[in-house]
Scaffold this active site. Structure first.
Site, PDB file in Angstrom:
ATOM      1  N   GLU A 310      -0.306  -4.938  10.524  1.00 16.34           N
ATOM      2  CA  GLU A 310      -1.742  -5.452   9.411  1.00 16.34           C
ATOM      3  C   GLU A 310      -1.485  -6.942   9.106  1.00 16.34           C
ATOM      4  O   GLU A 310      -1.947  -7.298   8.141  1.00 16.34           O
ATOM      5  CB  GLU A 310      -1.623  -4.583   8.161  1.00 16.34           C
ATOM      6  CG  GLU A 310      -2.119  -2.874   8.342  1.00 16.34           C
ATOM      7  CD  GLU A 310      -2.391  -2.274   7.058  1.00 16.34           C
ATOM      8  OE1 GLU A 310      -2.608  -2.760   6.136  1.00 16.34           O
ATOM      9  OE2 GLU A 310      -2.752  -0.957   7.227  1.00 16.34           O
ATOM     10  N   HIS A 581       3.893  -1.090   1.246  1.00 17.13           N
ATOM     11  CA  HIS A 581       4.557  -0.381   2.068  1.00 17.13           C
ATOM     12  C   HIS A 581       6.009  -0.930   1.639  1.00 17.13           C
ATOM     13  O   HIS A 581       6.628  -2.198   1.452  1.00 17.13           O
ATOM     14  CB  HIS A 581       4.448  -0.524   3.268  1.00 17.13           C
ATOM     15  CG  HIS A 581       3.106   0.271   4.093  1.00 17.13           C
ATOM     16  ND1 HIS A 581       3.077   1.298   4.655  1.00 17.13           N
ATOM     17  CD2 HIS A 581       1.808   0.110   3.500  1.00 17.13           C
ATOM     18  CE1 HIS A 581       2.106   1.842   5.103  1.00 17.13           C
ATOM     19  NE2 HIS A 581       1.126   1.172   4.291  1.00 17.13           N
TER      20      HIS A 581
END
Length: 607
Positions: A310, A581
């Site tokens: 990402e 995350h």
């Protein structure tokens, strides 16, 4: 084969592409900031409560007005740039490559393969470096600043020595065998009250801690009651690396425990005996079903490969490349296709994959997933396959490894799309390795990593849990489909609690995640955990949350004289407050034996 750095065939086309993006960027920037003005993060909301009530609306109004004026001015230029930019994607290679011009050492020639083994550390992290307005939907902001801080944390750990901790206890267990009980955090808190000695061995220095206390299951309930007080009283601004120890530079160490009744004056093993071992001995006190995982406040030392996901924002990718290149030397970034080239739908964002390697990249290929929908339709998600050179034998044969990185479809209910993407991955990995492999090469590892967007605990993910790719590759964290190993935790952080005081720094987040009751506050858990079978209401072991980030490896594709051992698996908390995350790390120890020498390895294991 040497990769070309520019993704375009010549400098003229590259310059035209840069000019076209320069016309588009002002419109993109103003639209991004205009939308971001109306989507504060929870951290910004906390700050807003401390300000005067009229200040926040005034800031939003003037920011919106400024961005709106700039947007109106830049739209005509953006249209011109867009019509130049789109056709150029047909001649663009789907990744950019950057390498250090004058590396300090030729690292791929350091290892000759035979003799002593070598450890390789892999790290995977989803950073959510989206355009600012999109990142705020994940409760994150300041994308470029986060990228700089993340790169700084990674660089700090690249050259950090691997700290091994010996515990003087009746059971003579090494700290690595109880790593999930956070020895680094315990050492910092108990440094002044426990005896710490330092001895020098043939491989480097070893830190010995006497009477080190660990938290076991019987103490967990009391720990939960007092954890918030302990976290508040801790020195949250200190780096765990304050405990500085000169550590061994070789992966071959003398961490095997001595018998409890051994006299204190007995000499440590000689360098010659250590060299004969060749491979790390397995800890005899660890049960086969014990997880090889720990929760660490630091990135692993001596990282070899870092796969970041990402990384969509171009300026954030450029900042990562700038800061990581001196430490790693070889960077693949801006990976993916744009426009209509290579995929059916129009792609305005790349795949978000970013790969940093300390070893030369010999070959690379990107495959784009053709079937997507929803918010993933604008991103060119796919699979990156890479071949790297990690050594050179005395006969001049290249020692190579394969690394594949991916980010699967995100929408939870689209399990059939993810299944199709996994099917494509099986074919693409086989195709890439078949075309790039040479007969005179020695393949020593084959690793697959990425954000798979499914976990091994949810009922709705059963289709993906049973896919053949999870049988081809070994998952160090699971026992089988729908069943995690004890002690394994999830990698998805609860976004609404990311900025709470007890988890705003790496050490506190580490300690909170070690306690089952607190994990439920700060990690995302499956809403519908999988069942053992259709007739049973007994839930399976759901682990410690949704683990969607994977690091897998396999052994059937490496050279027959290669032995692969998993040294450690790590859940990393160093990016607390910087992403939603948990990064994961894995270290593989690779040893190569000449043909006919397998018996000597078996004897070493028995010793």
């Amino acid at each position: 084969m040497v990769l070309r750095e520019s993704p375009f065939p010549n400098a003229c086309v590259h310059g035209l592409h840069t000019a076209a993006w320069g016309l588009i960027f002002p419109c993109f920037w103003s639209l991004d900031h205009m939308v971001a003005s109306f989507k504060p993060t929870t951290y910004e909301q906390q700050q807003k409560q401390e300000e005067e009530c009229y200040l926040w609306p005034m800031k939003v109004f003037f920011r919106f007005l400024l961005c709106l004026i700039l947007l109106a001015i830049s739209v005509p230029l953006a249209l011109i740039g867009f019509f130049i930019w789109v056709p150029l994607q047909a001649v663009r290679r789907p990744f950019s490559y950057s390498r250090e011009k004058n590396p300090q050492i030729d690292i791929q020639k350091e290892w000759t393969g035979y003799g002593e083994g070598k450890g390789f550390s892999f790290v995977e992290a989803n950073l959510c470096l989206l355009p600012n307005c999109l990142a705020r939907f994940n409760n994150l902001s300041q994308t470029k600043r986060r990228a700089a801080r993340i790169a700084s944390h990674i660089c700090d750990s690249v050259n950090r020595p691997r700290i091994k901790v010996c515990v003087d206890s009746p059971t003579s267990m090494t700290a690595s065998s109880q790593s999930r009980n956070s020895p680094l955090a315990a050492i910092k808190q108990q440094f002044n009250s426990y005896g710490v000695t330092k001895s020098h061995g043939p491989g480097g220095s070893i830190l010995t801690v006497n009477n080190l206390h660990y938290i076991d299951s019987s103490e967990e309930s009391s720990e939960v009651e007092n954890v918030h007080e302990s976290l508040g009283a801790s020195q949250t601004n200190k780096d765990p690396s304050d405990l500085t120890v000169k550590e061994e530079s070789s992966p071959l160490t003398i961490m095997d425990e001595m018998p409890a009744d051994q006299p204190s004056g007995q000499q440590a093993p000689s360098p010659a005996s250590l060299k004969r071992r060749g491979r790390p001995r397995k800890n005899q006190n660890r049960k086969d079903d014990d997880p090889p995982a720990e929760i660490s406040p630091l990135f692993p030392a001596d990282m070899a490969f870092v796969c970041l996901l990402e990384v969509f924002e171009k300026r954030a990718a450029a900042k990562l490349k700038q800061l990581l290149r001196p430490a790693f030397g070889h960077i693949l970034y801006d990976i993916g296709v744009y426009g209509f080239h290579g995929c059916c739908e129009f792609k305005f964002l790349n795949s978000g994959i970013f790969l940093a390697s300390r070893y030369p990249i010999l070959d690379a290929k990107f495959y784009c997933f053709s079937r997507t929908r929803g918010e993933d339709a604008l991103a060119a998600k796919g699979l990156l396959c890479v071949k790297v050179q990690v050594g050179l034998t005395q006969k001049g044969q290249q020692i190579v490894g394969y690394l594949s990185c991916t980010h699967l479809h995100a929408t939870a209910e689209d399990c059939h799309i993810r299944e199709g993407q996994l099917n494509h991955m099986v074919v693409w990995i086989s195709e890439f390795q078949g075309t790039s492999r040479s007969e005179d090469e020695k393949v020593v590892f084959d690793v697959l990593c990425g954000d798979f967007n499914f976990d091994n605990s949810s009922l709705e993910d059963q289709l993906e849990q049973q896919h053949q790719i999870l049988k081809m590759y070994k998952d160090p964290c699971c026992i089988g489909p729908g069943k995690e190993k004890p002690g394994i935790i999830g990698t998805l952080l609860e976004q609404r609690t990311m900025y709470e005081g007890p988890v705003m720094n790496p050490e506190n987040l580490q300690r909170a995640l070690e306690i089952a009751e607190l994990r439920k506050q700060y990690l995302v858990f499956p809403m519908n955990p999988a069942m053992n079978n259709a007739d049973s209401t007994e839930p399976r072991n759901v682990g410690g949350g949704r683990r969607v980030d994977y690091l897998l490896y396999r052994e059937d594709t490496v050279a027959k004289e290669v032995t692969t051992e998993l040294e450690e698996f790590t859940f990393i908390t160093q990016l607390a407050g910087l992403t939603d995350h948990l990064p994961v790390g894995m270290r593989l120890f690779i040893s190569m034996a000449p043909e006919g020498d397998d018996a000597s390895h078996d004897l070493d294991d028995e010793l």
